[in-house]
Design a protein around this motif. Structure first.
Motif, mmCIF file in Angstrom:
data_model
loop_
_atom_site.group_PDB
_atom_site.id
_atom_site.type_symbol
_atom_site.label_atom_id
_atom_site.label_comp_id
_atom_site.label_asym_id
_atom_site.label_seq_id
_atom_site.Cartn_x
_atom_site.Cartn_y
_atom_site.Cartn_z
ATOM 1 N N GLU A 446 0.824 -1.213 0.000
ATOM 2 C CA GLU A 446 0.000 0.000 0.000
ATOM 3 C C GLU A 446 0.860 1.264 0.000
ATOM 4 N N GLY A 447 1.964 1.269 0.764
ATOM 5 C CA GLY A 447 2.838 2.435 0.819
ATOM 6 C C GLY A 447 3.419 2.782 -0.541
ATOM 7 N N PHE A 448 3.798 1.763 -1.296
ATOM 8 C CA PHE A 448 4.337 2.011 -2.630
ATOM 9 C C PHE A 448 3.262 2.592 -3.534
ATOM 10 N N LEU A 449 2.036 2.025 -3.443
ATOM 11 C CA LEU A 449 0.942 2.523 -4.289
ATOM 12 C C LEU A 449 0.638 3.994 -3.992
ATOM 13 N N GLN A 450 0.681 4.357 -2.700
ATOM 14 C CA GLN A 450 0.440 5.766 -2.341
ATOM 15 C C GLN A 450 1.528 6.662 -2.911
ATOM 16 N N MET A 451 2.779 6.190 -2.786
ATOM 17 C CA MET A 451 3.885 6.989 -3.323
ATOM 18 C C MET A 451 3.782 7.085 -4.843
#
Length: 572
Positions: A446-451
């Motif tokens: 999820e963190g990568f998708l947000q970034m």
């Protein structure tokens, strides 16, 4: 004889000896005092002032001299009356001292000393006065002759160079006449026997002669400077000024002819002071004239030297002003056109307009100065100073306009660079996402998708700004720097995810060796949960790597080193 009686006898003998020695010492000391008093009295008597008084009486003194003689004659006679008494006291003291009547001798010596002290000063002063009065006639005559010789020499000099002293000649003659009267008075006083008063008059004559003799060279020099040097210089300035006016030199509000008239008036006042031999006032006036002449020469010279510069640079300055006005207009036109497409965030257009107004004002000043030159009213030194400032300022303005032009020229190139950068960023982000997607992972964190979403939105926003009618390139440049940093961070995050996932798989495979280890088994279950369900590949790797490392220290480090060595070889 007992010891006490012996001691008393010895004490008595010693006392007698001390007393005798004391009496001898006192006797000798008083003898010296008697001799000293006798010498002093003898010296006063040896002056024979009665003879001097007799000679002075024969001179038939008068006036101040006679009064002085009478005063000091009485003083001496009164002192001389005491000489016998003093002599008697000295003789009594000597007799008593010889018979060792020391107390009586001391009393006589003391009285004699008091009388000697009381008359010695009067006798000495009387002697000095009588000597002076006796010599005054001879001294006055010698002084009279000396001063008369000096007087005649000065009069002869003045007569020979009378033209050089013409301004002050009347006052000089007046002072010489006053000296003649003083000479006559001194002569009459001497003839009448009043030598003291004659000496005073002669002293006055000496002072007056010395003063006049000191002033004569300065009178001659000041008269020459005032009547010849200063006058010629002012005439030269007047002639030069008229020639320069005819040649169309301007002097502004300065009235040179008025300054010359005022200097001539000051010369007249200085000559009037010189005529009275007031050399101090004359000097003050001459300094004023000298300063004014120097100032006027400086003004003429400054204007004369300034004109060649003005004439040499007049056409050049006109060409420069015309050129700079054209440059100013072109720059404003260029900035207006650029301002339609780009936001000029540093006030370039306002600054260029201000520079144009400044150039226009300098051109107006130049035109007015050129008109004054044509009319013969230009003060060339002022024009030169103004034009030097204009030339320097034009150079500064040209440099600044060049900087403004080059700065906005870079906007087109900056826009192209920005467009290329946006395109490259889009490609990089897309490649990163596709590369991560091809790793057959259970899912993307999820963190990568947000970034990823943040970076995509940043690129989209900046791309939209680049497509607006007016672009703020400064703002876009700052955004591109931020996007570049975020894209790099996204790439690093993707690489970390892939590396963590690959190392997880390798470590899980290696952990099969430890299926009999309950800790490793629990770590495998927890790591698989983080990996398959949470897509938290980094924590999954940490969980299994920690358990394996505990079961076999150094094992995970070998797995990690081997993995990164293999990746390096693939890149190379």
């Amino acid at each position: 004889m007992s010891s006490t009686q012996s001691l008393l006898l010895i004490t008595l003998i010693i006392t007698i000896i001390v007393v005798v020695m004391a009496m001898l010492l006192i006797n000798r000391r008083q003898l010296r005092d008697i001799e000293e008093l006798d010498n002093e009295l003898g010296n006063m008597e040896d002056l024979h002032l009665e003879r001097a008084i007799g000679k002075l009486d024969q001179m038939e003194l008068a006036g101040e001299s006679l009064a002085t003689l009478n005063t000091w004659k009485k003083s001496y006679q009164k002192a001389a009356e005491l000489f016998p008494e003093i002599q008697c006291l000295i003789e009594d003291g000597a007799d008593e001292n010889a018979r060792y009547h020391l107390v009586k001798s001391h009393q006589s010596i003391k009285q004699a000393r008091e009388l000697v002290d009381s008359v010695s000063e009067d006798v000495k002063n009387s002697s000095d006065v009588f000597t002076q009065l006796l010599e005054s006639n001879r001294e006055n005559k010698a002084q009279y002759d000396e001063l008369m010789q000096s007087y005649r020499e000065i009069r002869k000099e003045i007569l020979a160079d009378s033209f050089d002293y013409s301004v002050a000649l009347e006052e000089i003659e007046n002072r010489l006449s006053a000296m003649e009267e003083d000479f006559a008075q001194a002569k009459n006083l001497s003839a009448q026997g009043d030598h003291v008063e004659a000496k005073r008059v002669l002293s006055k004559i000496r002072a007056d002669l010395t003063a006049l003799k000191t002033k004569l060279p300065e009178v001659k020099e000041d008269q020459h400077d005032l009547q010849t040097v200063f006058a010629d210089q002012l005439d030269e300035i007047a002639a030069g000024y008229k020639e320069m006016r005819d040649a169309k030199y301007g002097f502004g509000s300065l009235d040179v002819l008025l300054e010359i008239r005022q200097s001539n008036d000051q010369i007249d006042r200085s000559l009037a002071a010189l005529a009275q031999l007031d050399l101090e006032e004359t000097s003050k006036g001459m300094k004023k004239v000298e300063k004014e002449i120097k100032t006027l020469y400086g003004i003429l010279e400054k204007e004369y030297k300034a004109r060649p510069f003005v004439e040499k640079n007049q056409d050049k300055l006109q060409r420069l002003l015309t050129h700079q006005q054209t440059v100013s207009q072109q720059l404003i036109k260029k900035l207006r056109h650029i301002d339609e497409s780009y936001e000029l965030t540093h006030g370039e257009l306002d600054e260029s307009r201000e520079l144009e107004r400044e150039v226009h004002k300098m051109d107006s000043d130049y035109i007015r100065a050129s008109q004054r030159i044509a009319d013969g009213r230009a003060v060339y030194s002022e024009v030169r100073d103004d034009w030097i400032k204009i030339l320097g300022r034009l150079q500064e303005i040209g440099k600044r306009q060049q900087e403004l032009s080059e700065a906005v020229d870079g906007l087109y190139e900056a826009e192209e660079v920005a467009q290329r950068s946006i395109k490259e960023f889009k490609q990089q982000v897309s490649l990163v996402y596709r590369h991560l997607s091809r790793q057959n992972l259970p899912g993307i964190p999820e963190g990568f998708l947000q970034m990823y979403t943040l970076v995509v939105n940043e690129i989209s926003k900046t791309s939209g700004e680049l497509n607006q009618v007016r672009i703020n390139m400064e703002k876009i440049s700052e955004e591109l720097v931020q996007i570049s940093d975020d894209v790099d961070r996204l790439q690093r995050e993707a690489e970390d995810i892939i590396s963590s996932a690959n190392l997880f798989e390798l470590t899980m495979q290696y952990s099969n060796k430890f299926l009999d280890n309950e800790t490793v088994v629990r770590a495998r279950r927890n790591a698989m949960k983080l990996y398959d369900r949470d897509y938290n590949y980094k924590d999954a790797l940490d969980a299994i790597a920690t358990a394996v490392e505990r079961a076999e220290p150094g094992s995970y480090q070998r797995i990690e080193n081997a993995y990164y060595q293999e990746q390096k070889e693939l890149i190379d």
